[in-house]
Design a protein around this motif. Sequence first.
Motif, PDB file in Angstrom:
ATOM      1  N   PRO A 262      -2.615  -3.013 -39.800  1.00 35.20           N
ATOM      2  CA  PRO A 262      -2.121  -4.367 -39.510  1.00 35.20           C
ATOM      3  C   PRO A 262      -0.699  -4.387 -38.984  1.00 35.20           C
ATOM      4  O   PRO A 262      -0.289  -5.347 -38.327  1.00 35.20           O
ATOM      5  CB  PRO A 262      -2.210  -5.078 -40.865  1.00 35.20           C
ATOM      6  CG  PRO A 262      -3.118  -4.250 -41.706  1.00 35.20           C
ATOM      7  CD  PRO A 262      -2.990  -2.850 -41.211  1.00 35.20           C
ATOM      8  N   GLY A 263       0.071  -3.325 -39.262  1.00 34.92           N
ATOM      9  CA  GLY A 263       1.441  -3.255 -38.782  1.00 34.92           C
ATOM     10  C   GLY A 263       1.597  -2.428 -37.526  1.00 34.92           C
ATOM     11  O   GLY A 263       2.722  -2.149 -37.109  1.00 34.92           O
ATOM     12  N   GLY A 264       0.481  -2.033 -36.913  1.00 34.44           N
ATOM     13  CA  GLY A 264       0.541  -1.217 -35.707  1.00 34.44           C
ATOM     14  C   GLY A 264       0.949  -2.026 -34.491  1.00 34.44           C
ATOM     15  O   GLY A 264       1.114  -3.245 -34.545  1.00 34.44           O
ATOM     16  N   PRO A 265       1.110  -1.344 -33.354  1.00 37.83           N
ATOM     17  CA  PRO A 265       1.553  -2.038 -32.139  1.00 37.83           C
ATOM     18  C   PRO A 265       0.463  -2.919 -31.536  1.00 37.83           C
ATOM     19  O   PRO A 265      -0.728  -2.594 -31.581  1.00 37.83           O
ATOM     20  CB  PRO A 265       1.912  -0.888 -31.186  1.00 37.83           C
ATOM     21  CG  PRO A 265       1.053   0.252 -31.641  1.00 37.83           C
ATOM     22  CD  PRO A 265       0.942   0.111 -33.126  1.00 37.83           C
ATOM     23  N   ALA A 266       0.879  -4.042 -30.991  1.00 43.62           N
ATOM     24  CA  ALA A 266       0.001  -4.916 -30.212  1.00 43.62           C
ATOM     25  C   ALA A 266       0.861  -5.550 -29.125  1.00 43.62           C
ATOM     26  O   ALA A 266       1.853  -6.208 -29.427  1.00 43.62           O
ATOM     27  CB  ALA A 266      -0.646  -5.985 -31.085  1.00 43.62           C
ATOM     28  N   TYR A 267       0.491  -5.339 -27.878  1.00 45.15           N
ATOM     29  CA  TYR A 267       1.292  -5.825 -26.757  1.00 45.15           C
ATOM     30  C   TYR A 267       0.872  -7.225 -26.338  1.00 45.15           C
ATOM     31  O   TYR A 267      -0.310  -7.579 -26.390  1.00 45.15           O
ATOM     32  CB  TYR A 267       1.166  -4.871 -25.560  1.00 45.15           C
ATOM     33  CG  TYR A 267       1.688  -3.490 -25.858  1.00 45.15           C
ATOM     34  CD1 TYR A 267       3.044  -3.216 -25.776  1.00 45.15           C
ATOM     35  CD2 TYR A 267       0.822  -2.475 -26.260  1.00 45.15           C
ATOM     36  CE1 TYR A 267       3.535  -1.956 -26.072  1.00 45.15           C
ATOM     37  CE2 TYR A 267       1.304  -1.207 -26.567  1.00 45.15           C
ATOM     38  CZ  TYR A 267       2.660  -0.956 -26.472  1.00 45.15           C
ATOM     39  OH  TYR A 267       3.133   0.292 -26.771  1.00 45.15           O
ATOM     40  N   GLU A 268       1.840  -8.030 -25.921  1.00 46.39           N
ATOM     41  CA  GLU A 268       1.550  -9.375 -25.429  1.00 46.39           C
ATOM     42  C   GLU A 268       0.761  -9.261 -24.118  1.00 46.39           C
ATOM     43  O   GLU A 268       1.163  -8.573 -23.184  1.00 46.39           O
ATOM     44  CB  GLU A 268       2.860 -10.134 -25.215  1.00 46.39           C
ATOM     45  CG  GLU A 268       2.684 -11.644 -25.081  1.00 46.39           C
ATOM     46  CD  GLU A 268       2.200 -12.040 -23.712  1.00 46.39           C
ATOM     47  OE1 GLU A 268       1.325 -12.924 -23.646  1.00 46.39           O
ATOM     48  OE2 GLU A 268       2.674 -11.461 -22.702  1.00 46.39           O
ATOM     49  N   GLY A 269      -0.369  -9.974 -24.068  1.00 46.57           N
ATOM     50  CA  GLY A 269      -1.341  -9.727 -23.019  1.00 46.57           C
ATOM     51  C   GLY A 269      -0.884 -10.049 -21.610  1.00 46.57           C
ATOM     52  O   GLY A 269      -1.065  -9.249 -20.683  1.00 46.57           O
TER      53      GLY A 269
END
Length: 290
Positions: free
Chosen positions: A47-54
């Motif tokens: 849940p704390g991993g990276p996620a880039y704004e699309g």
Amino acid sequence: MPSFGIMTAPMQVDYRDVLRVWREADTVAEIEHAWLFDHLMPIQGDPGGPAYEGWTLLSALAAQTERLRVGLLVTSNRFRPPAMLAKIAATVDVVSGGRLDFGIGAGSRPDHPLARREYEAHGLPFHDFAHSVGSLAEACTVIRRLWTETEPFDFAGDYVRLTGAFGNPKPVQRPHPPILIGGRSAATLRVAAEHADVWNIPGGDLDDAVHRSALLDRYCTEIGRDPAAVTRSMHLAVDYDRPRDTRDAIDAAVAAGFQHLVLGLPAPYPAGVARWVADELIAGVRVAAR
């Protein structure tokens, strides 16, 4: 002839890995489109991993590809005001030289806890589903007007209110980029019947997808629109270890009338994955479709 694309969910991955796959796919003629998703935090894995704004990532990838059509599967209408979204999308269409497919949906359902947490974490309101679908319909109207109208306008809807709205630059594509609406609820299908050039549903339950497609046909007919004007699209998960299963799912979807297939690639992405998709998953289907 069905069209095929790939989807790389921009979470739990490095930007350079996504860029590598898109650049490779750009050289593989059998792959016609490429997609990201629209989440602000991971919905799987750490849940704390990276996620880039699309949309930011999409613009970067659009600038570094030349042929692929590009889009988000699908933009959450809950995240951005529609006039702002119209401006963002027009910018990406310009950056890509007119290759944007504009994907949009009502936003995450409240029964997905990892998706739901995005809203409070970013100070975004999470309205009920009736609100999200109603605002989606108005957003589609406003966005199309901002892309096409040459004079400022006011808009006073139930959910969207604008004064002196005007979009410039316009998208490269005329009259506007194709609109893809994703979702399966009856309310969303009514919006798709009015506004969508393409309708997308996740794979996994083909009988339900066929039922929803028939419902879309009905809604189109009710408003006097030819159901054939809305291309049917399906997202299918790829299993690198079981390509036959993925091929069978593709064959079944095509036979059921879904002519726009988006193949979801799990990370990590193997070397040469785009060529593998073309050779192992697409080639046989294209031969069968002739």
